[in-house]
Design a protein around this motif. Structure first.
Motif, PDB file in Angstrom:
ATOM      1  N   HIS A 249       0.837  -1.178   0.000  1.00 56.93           N
ATOM      2  CA  HIS A 249       0.000   0.000   0.000  1.00 56.93           C
ATOM      3  C   HIS A 249       0.871   1.225   0.000  1.00 56.93           C
ATOM      4  O   HIS A 249       2.033   1.196   0.402  1.00 56.93           O
ATOM      5  CB  HIS A 249      -0.980  -0.031   1.170  1.00 56.93           C
ATOM      6  N   CYS A 250       0.350   2.292  -0.483  1.00 56.62           N
ATOM      7  CA  CYS A 250       1.085   3.561  -0.566  1.00 56.62           C
ATOM      8  C   CYS A 250       0.356   4.660   0.200  1.00 56.62           C
ATOM      9  O   CYS A 250       0.593   5.838  -0.047  1.00 56.62           O
ATOM     10  CB  CYS A 250       1.219   3.982  -2.020  1.00 56.62           C
ATOM     11  N   ALA A 251      -0.521   4.296   1.095  1.00 59.75           N
ATOM     12  CA  ALA A 251      -1.314   5.294   1.800  1.00 59.75           C
ATOM     13  C   ALA A 251      -0.441   6.152   2.699  1.00 59.75           C
ATOM     14  O   ALA A 251       0.410   5.650   3.420  1.00 59.75           O
ATOM     15  CB  ALA A 251      -2.391   4.610   2.628  1.00 59.75           C
ATOM     16  N   ALA A 252      -0.640   7.442   2.628  1.00 60.52           N
ATOM     17  CA  ALA A 252       0.093   8.375   3.487  1.00 60.52           C
ATOM     18  C   ALA A 252      -0.565   9.746   3.398  1.00 60.52           C
ATOM     19  O   ALA A 252      -1.200  10.078   2.402  1.00 60.52           O
ATOM     20  CB  ALA A 252       1.544   8.480   3.069  1.00 60.52           C
ATOM     21  N   TYR A 253      -0.405  10.494   4.429  1.00 61.18           N
ATOM     22  CA  TYR A 253      -0.802  11.894   4.442  1.00 61.18           C
ATOM     23  C   TYR A 253       0.498  12.665   4.539  1.00 61.18           C
ATOM     24  O   TYR A 253       1.261  12.469   5.487  1.00 61.18           O
ATOM     25  CB  TYR A 253      -1.715  12.172   5.642  1.00 61.18           C
ATOM     26  N   VAL A 254       0.771  13.517   3.567  1.00 60.00           N
ATOM     27  CA  VAL A 254       2.064  14.191   3.521  1.00 60.00           C
ATOM     28  C   VAL A 254       1.877  15.710   3.596  1.00 60.00           C
ATOM     29  O   VAL A 254       1.738  16.378   2.580  1.00 60.00           O
ATOM     30  CB  VAL A 254       2.844  13.822   2.232  1.00 60.00           C
ATOM     31  N   PRO A 255       1.860  16.234   4.812  1.00 61.01           N
ATOM     32  CA  PRO A 255       1.767  17.686   4.972  1.00 61.01           C
ATOM     33  C   PRO A 255       3.162  18.314   4.874  1.00 61.01           C
ATOM     34  O   PRO A 255       4.151  17.616   4.639  1.00 61.01           O
ATOM     35  CB  PRO A 255       1.208  17.836   6.379  1.00 61.01           C
ATOM     36  N   SER A 256       3.244  19.588   5.095  1.00 64.07           N
ATOM     37  CA  SER A 256       4.545  20.257   5.076  1.00 64.07           C
ATOM     38  C   SER A 256       5.370  19.809   6.286  1.00 64.07           C
ATOM     39  O   SER A 256       4.826  19.345   7.289  1.00 64.07           O
ATOM     40  CB  SER A 256       4.351  21.776   5.135  1.00 64.07           C
ATOM     41  N   SER A 257       6.690  19.946   6.182  1.00 66.89           N
ATOM     42  CA  SER A 257       7.553  19.558   7.304  1.00 66.89           C
ATOM     43  C   SER A 257       7.257  20.414   8.529  1.00 66.89           C
ATOM     44  O   SER A 257       7.406  19.958   9.666  1.00 66.89           O
ATOM     45  CB  SER A 257       9.027  19.641   6.921  1.00 66.89           C
ATOM     46  N   HIS A 258       6.807  21.638   8.313  1.00 66.01           N
ATOM     47  CA  HIS A 258       6.429  22.501   9.437  1.00 66.01           C
ATOM     48  C   HIS A 258       5.228  21.912  10.182  1.00 66.01           C
ATOM     49  O   HIS A 258       5.194  21.891  11.410  1.00 66.01           O
ATOM     50  CB  HIS A 258       6.100  23.909   8.937  1.00 66.01           C
ATOM     51  N   ASP A 259       4.246  21.417   9.431  1.00 63.85           N
ATOM     52  CA  ASP A 259       3.074  20.797  10.067  1.00 63.85           C
ATOM     53  C   ASP A 259       3.461  19.534  10.819  1.00 63.85           C
ATOM     54  O   ASP A 259       2.954  19.263  11.903  1.00 63.85           O
ATOM     55  CB  ASP A 259       2.011  20.463   9.023  1.00 63.85           C
ATOM     56  N   VAL A 260       4.363  18.740  10.243  1.00 66.87           N
ATOM     57  CA  VAL A 260       4.804  17.497  10.889  1.00 66.87           C
ATOM     58  C   VAL A 260       5.539  17.817  12.186  1.00 66.87           C
ATOM     59  O   VAL A 260       5.271  17.225  13.230  1.00 66.87           O
ATOM     60  CB  VAL A 260       5.716  16.671   9.962  1.00 66.87           C
ATOM     61  N   SER A 261       6.467  18.747  12.142  1.00 68.90           N
ATOM     62  CA  SER A 261       7.252  19.069  13.339  1.00 68.90           C
ATOM     63  C   SER A 261       6.401  19.790  14.383  1.00 68.90           C
ATOM     64  O   SER A 261       6.693  19.721  15.572  1.00 68.90           O
ATOM     65  CB  SER A 261       8.485  19.895  12.983  1.00 68.90           C
ATOM     66  N   GLY A 262       5.328  20.451  13.961  1.00 69.74           N
ATOM     67  CA  GLY A 262       4.459  21.158  14.896  1.00 69.74           C
ATOM     68  C   GLY A 262       3.493  20.244  15.640  1.00 69.74           C
ATOM     69  O   GLY A 262       3.039  20.570  16.731  1.00 69.74           O
ATOM     70  N   LYS A 263       3.172  19.082  15.040  1.00 68.63           N
ATOM     71  CA  LYS A 263       2.233  18.140  15.663  1.00 68.63           C
ATOM     72  C   LYS A 263       2.734  16.712  15.473  1.00 68.63           C
ATOM     73  O   LYS A 263       2.077  15.884  14.842  1.00 68.63           O
ATOM     74  CB  LYS A 263       0.849  18.284  15.037  1.00 68.63           C
ATOM     75  N   PRO A 264       3.893  16.397  16.020  1.00 66.79           N
ATOM     76  CA  PRO A 264       4.484  15.079  15.767  1.00 66.79           C
ATOM     77  C   PRO A 264       3.645  13.910  16.294  1.00 66.79           C
ATOM     78  O   PRO A 264       3.572  12.862  15.656  1.00 66.79           O
ATOM     79  CB  PRO A 264       5.845  15.141  16.455  1.00 66.79           C
ATOM     80  N   VAL A 265       3.007  14.080  17.440  1.00 70.42           N
ATOM     81  CA  VAL A 265       2.186  12.993  18.005  1.00 70.42           C
ATOM     82  C   VAL A 265       1.007  12.707  17.080  1.00 70.42           C
ATOM     83  O   VAL A 265       0.744  11.552  16.725  1.00 70.42           O
ATOM     84  CB  VAL A 265       1.686  13.347  19.420  1.00 70.42           C
ATOM     85  N   ASP A 266       0.300  13.753  16.681  1.00 75.66           N
ATOM     86  CA  ASP A 266      -0.855  13.583  15.800  1.00 75.66           C
ATOM     87  C   ASP A 266      -0.451  12.921  14.489  1.00 75.66           C
ATOM     88  O   ASP A 266      -1.123  12.003  14.015  1.00 75.66           O
ATOM     89  CB  ASP A 266      -1.516  14.930  15.493  1.00 75.66           C
ATOM     90  N   PHE A 267       0.637  13.406  13.910  1.00 76.13           N
ATOM     91  CA  PHE A 267       1.085  12.875  12.629  1.00 76.13           C
ATOM     92  C   PHE A 267       1.472  11.399  12.754  1.00 76.13           C
ATOM     93  O   PHE A 267       1.064  10.574  11.949  1.00 76.13           O
ATOM     94  CB  PHE A 267       2.275  13.695  12.108  1.00 76.13           C
ATOM     95  N   TRP A 268       2.258  11.057  13.780  1.00 78.77           N
ATOM     96  CA  TRP A 268       2.678   9.664  13.980  1.00 78.77           C
ATOM     97  C   TRP A 268       1.475   8.763  14.221  1.00 78.77           C
ATOM     98  O   TRP A 268       1.352   7.707  13.615  1.00 78.77           O
ATOM     99  CB  TRP A 268       3.672   9.571  15.141  1.00 78.77           C
ATOM    100  N   LEU A 269       0.566   9.184  15.105  1.00 80.00           N
ATOM    101  CA  LEU A 269      -0.611   8.375  15.401  1.00 80.00           C
ATOM    102  C   LEU A 269      -1.488   8.173  14.167  1.00 80.00           C
ATOM    103  O   LEU A 269      -1.995   7.076  13.936  1.00 80.00           O
ATOM    104  CB  LEU A 269      -1.433   9.001  16.525  1.00 80.00           C
ATOM    105  N   ASP A 270      -1.665   9.217  13.378  1.00 81.71           N
ATOM    106  CA  ASP A 270      -2.465   9.094  12.146  1.00 81.71           C
ATOM    107  C   ASP A 270      -1.877   8.044  11.211  1.00 81.71           C
ATOM    108  O   ASP A 270      -2.590   7.217  10.660  1.00 81.71           O
ATOM    109  CB  ASP A 270      -2.570  10.431  11.419  1.00 81.71           C
ATOM    110  N   HIS A 271      -0.558   8.085  11.024  1.00 81.16           N
ATOM    111  CA  HIS A 271       0.082   7.141  10.109  1.00 81.16           C
ATOM    112  C   HIS A 271       0.108   5.714  10.658  1.00 81.16           C
ATOM    113  O   HIS A 271      -0.128   4.761   9.918  1.00 81.16           O
ATOM    114  CB  HIS A 271       1.500   7.610   9.746  1.00 81.16           C
TER     115      HIS A 271
END
Length: 93
Positions: free
Chosen positions: A1-23
């Protein structure tokens, strides 16, 4: 599978818990659904394409959550193969 949500690096670093949990949740749902679906249709092959961040020794701090979610998918795929003998594989693309 290739599923992913790819926001800007600023968004990832600003909400690392949310991003990790989502993935991690997305990856868990895909593999669990494929595993459960085998009951009705027989063996299913799942190919998960991982980014090179999985094997990089220098993980960019702004993408840490993404890299660790990818590493979690790599391990989860391995465990499905080991425990349930599923035809799930991961490949770095």
């Amino acid at each position: 599978h290739c599923a992913a949500y790819v926001p800007s690096s600023h968004d990832v670093s600003g909400k690392p818990v949310d991003f990790w949990l989502d993935h991690v949740t997305m990856n868990n749902n895909i593999l669990k659904t494929a595993f459960d679906f085998q009951t009705w249709v027989g063996p299913i092959k799942v190919l998960s394409l991982l980014s090179t961040s999985v094997v990089s020794s220098n993980i960019d701090p702004s993408t840490n959550p993404y890299a660790y979610a990818q590493q979690s998918l790599l391990q989860l795929t391995h465990w499905y193969r080991e425990q349930h003998h599923c035809n799930f594989v991961s490949m770095v693309a």
